[in-house]
Design a protein around this motif. Sequence first.
Motif, short mmCIF file in Angstrom:
data_model
loop_
_atom_site.label_atom_id
_atom_site.label_comp_id
_atom_site.label_asym_id
_atom_site.label_seq_id
_atom_site.Cartn_x
_atom_site.Cartn_y
_atom_site.Cartn_z
N PRO A 20 9.30 -0.78 10.86
CA PRO A 20 9.23 -2.24 11.07
C PRO A 20 9.32 -3.03 9.77
O PRO A 20 9.27 -4.25 9.82
CB PRO A 20 7.85 -2.42 11.73
CG PRO A 20 7.05 -1.25 11.29
CD PRO A 20 8.00 -0.12 11.03
N PHE A 21 9.47 -2.35 8.62
CA PHE A 21 9.39 -3.04 7.34
C PHE A 21 10.76 -3.09 6.64
O PHE A 21 11.31 -2.04 6.30
CB PHE A 21 8.38 -2.35 6.42
CG PHE A 21 7.04 -2.14 7.09
CD1 PHE A 21 6.30 -3.23 7.54
CD2 PHE A 21 6.55 -0.86 7.29
CE1 PHE A 21 5.06 -3.03 8.16
CE2 PHE A 21 5.32 -0.66 7.91
CZ PHE A 21 4.58 -1.75 8.36
N PRO A 22 11.29 -4.31 6.39
CA PRO A 22 12.61 -4.43 5.74
C PRO A 22 12.69 -3.68 4.41
O PRO A 22 13.72 -3.05 4.12
CB PRO A 22 12.77 -5.94 5.52
CG PRO A 22 11.83 -6.59 6.49
CD PRO A 22 10.70 -5.63 6.70
N ALA A 23 11.63 -3.72 3.62
CA ALA A 23 11.68 -3.06 2.30
C ALA A 23 11.84 -1.55 2.46
O ALA A 23 12.50 -0.90 1.65
CB ALA A 23 10.41 -3.38 1.50
N VAL A 24 11.23 -1.00 3.53
CA VAL A 24 11.37 0.44 3.78
C VAL A 24 12.77 0.75 4.30
O VAL A 24 13.43 1.69 3.83
CB VAL A 24 10.29 0.92 4.78
CG1 VAL A 24 10.50 2.39 5.13
CG2 VAL A 24 8.89 0.70 4.22
N ALA A 25 13.23 -0.04 5.27
CA ALA A 25 14.56 0.19 5.85
C ALA A 25 15.64 0.13 4.77
O ALA A 25 16.53 1.00 4.70
CB ALA A 25 14.85 -0.83 6.95
N ALA A 26 15.55 -0.88 3.91
CA ALA A 26 16.55 -1.02 2.85
C ALA A 26 16.47 0.16 1.88
O ALA A 26 17.51 0.69 1.44
CB ALA A 26 16.33 -2.34 2.11
N ALA A 27 15.26 0.60 1.56
CA ALA A 27 15.10 1.72 0.61
C ALA A 27 15.63 3.02 1.21
O ALA A 27 16.19 3.85 0.49
CB ALA A 27 13.63 1.87 0.22
N ILE A 28 15.47 3.21 2.51
CA ILE A 28 16.02 4.40 3.16
C ILE A 28 17.55 4.39 3.04
O ILE A 28 18.17 5.39 2.69
CB ILE A 28 15.58 4.46 4.65
CG1 ILE A 28 14.08 4.72 4.75
CG2 ILE A 28 16.38 5.54 5.41
CD1 ILE A 28 13.49 4.47 6.15
N LEU A 245 5.31 5.33 7.15
CA LEU A 245 4.12 4.46 7.23
C LEU A 245 3.25 4.54 5.99
O LEU A 245 2.54 3.59 5.66
CB LEU A 245 3.28 4.81 8.47
CG LEU A 245 3.87 4.42 9.82
CD1 LEU A 245 3.02 5.00 10.95
CD2 LEU A 245 3.97 2.90 9.95
N THR A 246 3.27 5.68 5.30
CA THR A 246 2.45 5.81 4.09
C THR A 246 3.29 5.76 2.82
O THR A 246 2.85 6.22 1.77
CB THR A 246 1.61 7.11 4.13
OG1 THR A 246 2.48 8.20 4.45
CG2 THR A 246 0.52 7.02 5.18
N THR A 247 4.52 5.21 2.90
CA THR A 247 5.28 4.99 1.67
C THR A 247 4.74 3.73 0.99
O THR A 247 4.13 2.86 1.64
CB THR A 247 6.79 4.83 1.95
OG1 THR A 247 6.99 3.76 2.88
CG2 THR A 247 7.38 6.12 2.51
N THR A 248 4.97 3.67 -0.31
CA THR A 248 4.42 2.52 -1.06
C THR A 248 5.09 1.21 -0.65
O THR A 248 4.50 0.14 -0.81
CB THR A 248 4.61 2.73 -2.58
OG1 THR A 248 5.96 3.14 -2.83
CG2 THR A 248 3.68 3.81 -3.10
N GLU A 249 6.32 1.27 -0.09
CA GLU A 249 7.00 0.04 0.35
C GLU A 249 6.50 -0.46 1.70
O GLU A 249 6.84 -1.58 2.10
CB GLU A 249 8.52 0.28 0.44
CG GLU A 249 9.23 0.44 -0.89
CD GLU A 249 9.32 1.91 -1.33
OE1 GLU A 249 8.49 2.73 -0.86
OE2 GLU A 249 10.20 2.22 -2.14
N SER A 254 -3.25 -3.05 5.25
CA SER A 254 -4.59 -2.60 5.60
C SER A 254 -4.89 -1.31 4.85
O SER A 254 -4.37 -0.25 5.20
CB SER A 254 -4.71 -2.37 7.10
OG SER A 254 -5.90 -1.67 7.39
N ARG A 255 -5.71 -1.43 3.82
CA ARG A 255 -6.12 -0.24 3.07
C ARG A 255 -6.81 0.76 4.00
O ARG A 255 -6.60 1.97 3.93
CB ARG A 255 -7.07 -0.66 1.94
CG ARG A 255 -7.44 0.45 0.96
CD ARG A 255 -6.25 0.89 0.14
NE ARG A 255 -5.95 2.29 0.38
CZ ARG A 255 -4.81 2.86 0.03
NH1 ARG A 255 -3.83 2.18 -0.54
NH2 ARG A 255 -4.61 4.13 0.27
N ARG A 340 3.70 7.68 -1.41
CA ARG A 340 4.82 7.87 -2.34
C ARG A 340 5.90 6.85 -2.01
O ARG A 340 5.96 6.33 -0.90
CB ARG A 340 5.39 9.28 -2.21
CG ARG A 340 4.41 10.35 -2.68
CD ARG A 340 5.03 11.72 -2.60
NE ARG A 340 5.60 11.95 -1.28
CZ ARG A 340 6.31 13.02 -0.94
NH1 ARG A 340 6.54 13.95 -1.85
NH2 ARG A 340 6.78 13.17 0.27
N GLY A 341 6.80 6.62 -2.95
CA GLY A 341 7.91 5.71 -2.71
C GLY A 341 8.90 6.31 -1.72
O GLY A 341 8.94 7.53 -1.52
#
Lengths: 369, 369
Positions: A20-28, A245-249, A254-255, A340-341
Amino acid sequence: MQTELSKKLGVEHAVFGFTPFPAVAAAITRAGGFGVLGAVRYTAPDDLARDLDWMQEHTDGLPYGLDVVMPAQKVEGVGEAEIEAMIPEGHRQFVRDTLAKHGVPELAEGEASGWRITGWMEQVARSQLDVAFGYPIKLLANALGSPPADVVRRAHDRGVLVAALAGSARHARHHAEAGIDVVVAQGYEAGGHTGEIATMVLVPEVVEAVGPLPVLAAGGIGSGEQIAAGLALGAQGVWLGSLWLTTTEAELHSRALTDKLLAAGSGDTVRSRALTGKPARQLRTEWTDAWDDPAGPGTLPMPLQGLLVAEAVSRIQKYEVKPLLGTPVGQIVGKMTAERGVQETFDELTRGFERAVDRINRIAGRDAR
Amino acid sequence: MQTELSKKLGVEHAVFGFTPFPAVAAAITRAGGFGVLGAVRYTAPDDLARDLDWMQEHTDGLPYGLDVVMPAQKVEGVGEAEIEAMIPEGHRQFVRDTLAKHGVPELAEGEASGWRITGWMEQVARSQLDVAFGYPIKLLANALGSPPADVVRRAHDRGVLVAALAGSARHARHHAEAGIDVVVAQGYEAGGHTGEIATMVLVPEVVEAVGPLPVLAAGGIGSGEQIAAGLALGAQGVWLGSLWLTTTEAELHSRALTDKLLAAGSGDTVRSRALTGKPARQLRTEWTDAWDDPAGPGTLPMPLQGLLVAEAVSRIQKYEVKPLLGTPVGQIVGKMTAERGVQETFDELTRGFERAVDRINRIAGRDAR
C-alpha cells in the motif's frame, strides 16, 4: 529471473511486490521487480493522483502496476448509509465493549477514521481507475473476484494487463472466462484474503486449470528459496506482499506494530473474518480472538464487518493499543525479523534464488552455469 | 535426485514413500525410492514379521524403513481397559446414533474390529520394534513426537537412522535435542496429523532450526514439480504418503473408498480431530462433519477418541457406507485421478522433477545439462 510474463512487462525479475506504500512500490520497481501499489486506502482520487505522480518521478520509466478492490457484481443504488443501517445494534455494542475493555480512547472531535472501507465499494474503485488510466500503469490487479467486463475492456484498450487473485482452480477458471490476463494463485498461508488450499497444492492446480495464461504464486513466499519453489510449481512469477511491511520504506506509522511484526512467529497469524467479513490472514490479536470467540456475536458478512470495525481499527492503530493491534500478514512473518531497505531485501531474494537453483542442480546432477 | 541423506541411505532418489501396504513400500524401494512401511495397523508382532519377511524378499536388497507411533511419555500401568473407562457415555451414544442414522450394520458376532487403536500404545509399538530390529531396516520413523531415548539408542546401536515428524520449528528442535537423525517437516496441507503452518513456510523454518540435520519436506507433494519445490526450500528429500493410496498395489479393500479418492478435489479434505483426537487431515465426510459440528458433543482427546471410534470406523469401512467413508489424505488428493502402478507413478515423479529443473534453469538463464 525471466519468464514470458516478465519479458512482456519489461521487468528484470519475475518478482511482483504488492504494497500500500508508494515508496515501497517504487523501490521494488527500481530494484528490478514489479511494484504494485494497493489503492484500497485512497478514498479521494486526488490523493491517488498525487501518489501516482510521485511513483512516475521515482521509477525511472520502469514498469509498475495498481491493485484495486472491485466486485464483479454491482449493487445498484446501495450506498454506505444503506449498508450502515444493516448492522445490528448488538454488534455495535460488542465493538464498544471490546474497545472499552482495553481502554481505547475515542478519536478527536471531527477526526476522520483513517482506515476506511469505502475503497471496497465500486464507485470508489471506478474513480480510482479514472485516475489510474491517466498513468502508464502496465498491470491492473483486482484483489476480489474478476473485474467487471467493461473494466477489463478499458484496460486492454490501453494495453494494460489485468490480474486477479484466486484461491481455487474453480475461481481461476472464472477469471480466465472473464478475460483476465494473469491469475495470482494465493495460497492458505498468504496474508489477506485466502482460501484453504496451500500454495504448494494450489499453484499447480491453477496452472493446469488456466494454462497457458500466466500464473503468479502467492502465499508463503518471502525468500529466494521460496521464489524458486513457486517457480518450480509452474508459476511465471511470484507475488509477495507481507515481506515489505518491515522494510524501512514502509509507512506503517506505528513503532508498536512494526515491533509486533518483527517479533511474530509463523504460528502467530490467524485466518479470521474479523477485518472484512471474509477470511483473511492477519496477526492474531485479542481483537481477532474476540471476533472468533464462539461466545461472542461473531462477524458480519462483507461489506458490513468492514464498515462496523473501520473506526475501531483506526482507534486501535492511532493509539497503538498493543493487545488489539494487528495487520494482514502471511505466515512468512516468522522470517521478518529485521528492518531493512527494499533494495537490500530484494537483493537477498535474487541471491537466495540463485543459491536455490545451484542446490537443485546439484541434487539433479546437472552441470549448470 | 541425490542428496547427502539419500547417499547415506544408499537410495537412488531422495523420495521417501510412506504407506501402510508392504506391496507399495516394496515397489517404491524397487523403483529407486525409499519405501517406509507404516506399522500402526499391526497389533500382532507375527503379522509384522510376516510382512517384513515379504518386504525382504521383494526389495532386492535395496533400503527401506519402518514407521511406528510411539509417545515419548510413558503412562505407567494404564492399559486399554482403563482408557476405555474414561470415555463418557454421551459420546458412545453419539457414535451409536450417527451410525444408526446412516443404517450402518453391526459387525458379525465375535468379528474383530479391523481398525485398532492399540498400535498407538507404547507396549504395542515396543513389540513392533522387537520384531523390526531383526530386519535390516535403514530408517525408523516416529509419527508422533520424539521417540523415547532408549529407542533412539537401540536404533543407533544397529546403525538405523531415526526420523520424526514435526509441524513446527519448535517441535523440530525438540526432536534434534532428543538425538533424532532426520526431521520430516509436515505442512498443513499434508494428510494425517498436521499443524497449521504450510509446507512452503515450514520447511525453510525447520531447516534453519535444526540444520545441518537433514529435513524431509512433507505435505502437498505428489508431483515432480512439487518435489523440486520441496527441495528448493532446503529439504534433503521429500516424504509422500497420500499419492500411493490410489496405486494399483494399494490394499484399501474398498472400491467405494478408492472411487471417493479418485473423485475428490483439493478442497474435499478437512483437518479434523474425528479420527484420533488430534487434528489430522482426511477426506471430509458426514462422519467428520458430525464430529466437527458445534451442536454435537465434539471429539475427545487422544487416545480416547481413537478408542471411541475404532469399531465404528471398521463398520463404516467394511460395509462401505459412502457418506461416512473416509481416510487420512492430503490436499494433493485433487491430483489423484487415476489408478496406476507404483513404478509408473514413481517414473512420472522423476520425469516431472527433471522438467521442473529444466524450467527453473531456463528462468534463471542457466545452461544446464
